[in-house]
Design a protein around this motif. Structure first.
Motif, PDB file in Angstrom:
ATOM      1  N   HIS A 122       0.877  -1.162   0.000  1.00 17.01           N
ATOM      2  CA  HIS A 122       0.000   0.000   0.000  1.00 17.01           C
ATOM      3  C   HIS A 122       0.921   1.220   0.000  1.00 17.01           C
ATOM      4  O   HIS A 122       1.386   1.659   1.049  1.00 17.01           O
ATOM      5  N   GLY A 123       1.205   1.708  -1.210  1.00 18.85           N
ATOM      6  CA  GLY A 123       2.198   2.758  -1.391  1.00 18.85           C
ATOM      7  C   GLY A 123       1.753   4.120  -0.889  1.00 18.85           C
ATOM      8  O   GLY A 123       0.687   4.291  -0.289  1.00 18.85           O
ATOM      9  N   LEU A 124       2.596   5.088  -1.157  1.00 18.75           N
ATOM     10  CA  LEU A 124       2.345   6.459  -0.735  1.00 18.75           C
ATOM     11  C   LEU A 124       1.152   7.057  -1.461  1.00 18.75           C
ATOM     12  O   LEU A 124       0.861   6.692  -2.600  1.00 18.75           O
ATOM     13  N   SER A 125       0.488   7.989  -0.825  1.00 19.71           N
ATOM     14  CA  SER A 125      -0.523   8.812  -1.480  1.00 19.71           C
ATOM     15  C   SER A 125       0.222  10.019  -2.027  1.00 19.71           C
ATOM     16  O   SER A 125       0.560  10.934  -1.273  1.00 19.71           O
ATOM     17  N   CYS A 126       0.522   9.967  -3.305  1.00 21.98           N
ATOM     18  CA  CYS A 126       1.329  11.033  -3.910  1.00 21.98           C
ATOM     19  C   CYS A 126       0.451  12.177  -4.387  1.00 21.98           C
ATOM     20  O   CYS A 126      -0.650  11.940  -4.883  1.00 21.98           O
TER      21      CYS A 126
END
Length: 182
Positions: A122-126
């Motif tokens: 669950h990657g970064l919210s860019c």
């Protein structure tokens, strides 16, 4: 001396308890994963890992483990790429996966062509602002993997939108016999 009785001769609440206990004889002695981690970033790396937690703790094979990595980030991030390499003794590298650090992604773990697990990142919210960094990973490994000889080295790196070093972490993991009650 053996005690012999019929499960049906017990009162109903005890029947339920005995059924749960007998099922636990199969699933409660699960294998667990012990691991150590190390931030491998240097002074030019923009993010540094300061802690890793798991639920359950320790991770149990056959059960999805929620892994949370926390750290610091000294720059804002609008995009980038992560890479995960997993190597096991004798065989060598079994996973080399790259994807965007922004948003969710996943990959299967295969050893000699056999699927032994799945990882969801669950990657970064860019765009992500400088400050505290939290990364959530869900990992599921097959409970048939052998204890004692089942081990892996995991190298995780990421680069930012300018191809600068964002994060570096190495993990040593080993499958152990456990006495975990699930």
């Amino acid at each position: 001396f053996w005690l012999k009785f019929s499960l049906l001769s017990l009162p109903a609440p005890f029947q339920v308890v005995m059924r749960v206990l007998s099922a636990c004889g199969v699933v409660c002695l699960g294998k667990t994963i012990s691991f150590t981690w190390k931030d491998c970033g240097d002074s030019s790396t923009h993010g540094h890992v300061t802690g890793v937690t798991t639920k359950p703790d320790p991770p149990v094979l056959g059960t999805t483990t929620a892994i949370t990595g926390t750290g610091t980030l000294d720059e804002g991030v609008s995009s980038g790429t992560y890479n995960v390499d997993v190597s096991v003794p004798v065989i060598g590298k079994v996973v080399s996966h790259s994807d965007s650090i922004c948003g969710d992604s996943s990959f299967d773990i295969k050893v000699l062509g056999v699927n032994v697990g799945k990882v969801s990142i669950h990657g970064l919210s860019c765009p992500a602002a400088a400050g505290t960094l939290n990364l959530e990973i869900d990992a599921l490994l097959n409970d048939k993997l052998p204890a004692g000889i089942g081990q892996a080295t995991i190298a995780m790196t990421a680069t930012d939108q300018s191809n600068g070093k964002l994060v570096c972490m190495n993990v040593e993991a080993k499958i152990e016999n456990g006495d975990i009650v699930v």
